[in-house]
Enzyme design. Sequence first.
Site, PDB file in Angstrom:
ATOM      1  N   GLY A  48       0.735  -1.277   0.042  1.00  0.00           N
ATOM      2  CA  GLY A  48      -0.005  -0.612   0.262  1.00  0.00           C
ATOM      3  C   GLY A  48       0.439   1.072   0.327  1.00  0.00           C
ATOM      4  O   GLY A  48       2.232   1.369  -0.641  1.00  0.00           O
ATOM      5  N   HIS A  55       3.938   2.036  -8.309  1.00  0.00           N
ATOM      6  CA  HIS A  55       3.132   0.960  -8.109  1.00  0.00           C
ATOM      7  C   HIS A  55       2.453   0.720  -9.101  1.00  0.00           C
ATOM      8  O   HIS A  55       1.945   0.076  -9.689  1.00  0.00           O
ATOM      9  CB  HIS A  55       2.571   0.560  -6.427  1.00  0.00           C
ATOM     10  CG  HIS A  55       3.280   1.029  -5.450  1.00  0.00           C
ATOM     11  ND1 HIS A  55       3.501   1.855  -4.374  1.00  0.00           N
ATOM     12  CD2 HIS A  55       3.514  -0.179  -4.279  1.00  0.00           C
ATOM     13  CE1 HIS A  55       4.413   1.878  -3.411  1.00  0.00           C
ATOM     14  NE2 HIS A  55       4.050   0.533  -3.453  1.00  0.00           N
ATOM     15  N   SER A 111       7.333   4.869  -0.853  1.00  0.00           N
ATOM     16  CA  SER A 111       6.343   4.746  -0.169  1.00  0.00           C
ATOM     17  C   SER A 111       6.979   6.061   1.919  1.00  0.00           C
ATOM     18  O   SER A 111       6.598   6.146   2.077  1.00  0.00           O
ATOM     19  CB  SER A 111       5.833   3.859   0.606  1.00  0.00           C
ATOM     20  OG  SER A 111       5.164   3.379  -0.035  1.00  0.00           O
TER      21      SER A 111
END
Length: 300
Positions: A28, A34, A185
């Site tokens: 995530g 991504h 991230s």
Amino acid sequence: MNTIAGLRAVLDERRRGGASVALVPTMGALHDGHLALVRRARELADVVVVSIFVNPLQFGPTEDLDRYPRTLEADVAALSGLGVDVVFAPDVAEMYPDGSAAGTKVTAGPVGGRYEGAHRPGHFDGMLTVVAKLFSIAQPDVAVFGQKDAQQVFLVTRMVADLDLRLRIEVVPTVREADGLALSSRNRFLDGRERVAALVLAESLDAARTSAADGASELLAEGVAAFGDHDGVDLDYFVVVDPATFLPVDEEFRGRALVLVAARVGTTRLIDNAFVEIGADAGADAGPDARAELPPSPAE
Ligand code: PAF
């Protein structure tokens, strides 16, 4: 979708109709890197599954598991419009019903103890374990990973070969900001000054590339020298490896090599890598991932 049984039921149904499946495993906090993996997956298979699971097994006791960003709602929004068929977001109890420490684990070979593995003991065993579970759950024809985590790509590819798993690994080049910073991230933890300082990772790879013609030692010296005057940046490692073995090259090595760098910028740990052509003219093309670079795509 957050149950293994639910995901399996959907995919079994699609496979009965002849569909192929691509899996994009993520934790995530999705960014354009991504989304590039998802776009590639969309080109490769009929059904695209994106898994979102912050895997406790791959974080050490002093690492940033609690601080790792969890942004499920924003992640699902970012994926909308990309043709994703299923977002699989299980909780820890679904993936590790007996607790993450209790069960069977996949063990990375000796390369798993080097570089990232030396700084993050157990990380790659935890990563391979969850990836093996995700492969077993989704049974994809292809799984898509980013080149930014080069050692992860090497170890997953090894696991697929060593365990005779029936899928293909597809690798997508690193996506970078316009100034060269590899998307991660963890970049969101950098304050303004650290964000500027973090550029030294990409700059050190550029310095290494421009001296690759002179051999591995020169390349390493130039790359490490780039870190010299950056306050608040601590170099963890800077190494040049043979992509076939992931072992350090010696001075005689010629050909396509991979330069790996990891550093702590403030409290944030960042990694990056680039392919270089050792012994060729400076700036020579090291292949399709020479700079391992794609421009970030416009905001979704
Ligand atoms: O690269 C990551 O985000 C993770 O290591 C992965 C492959 C999703 C396994 O947890």
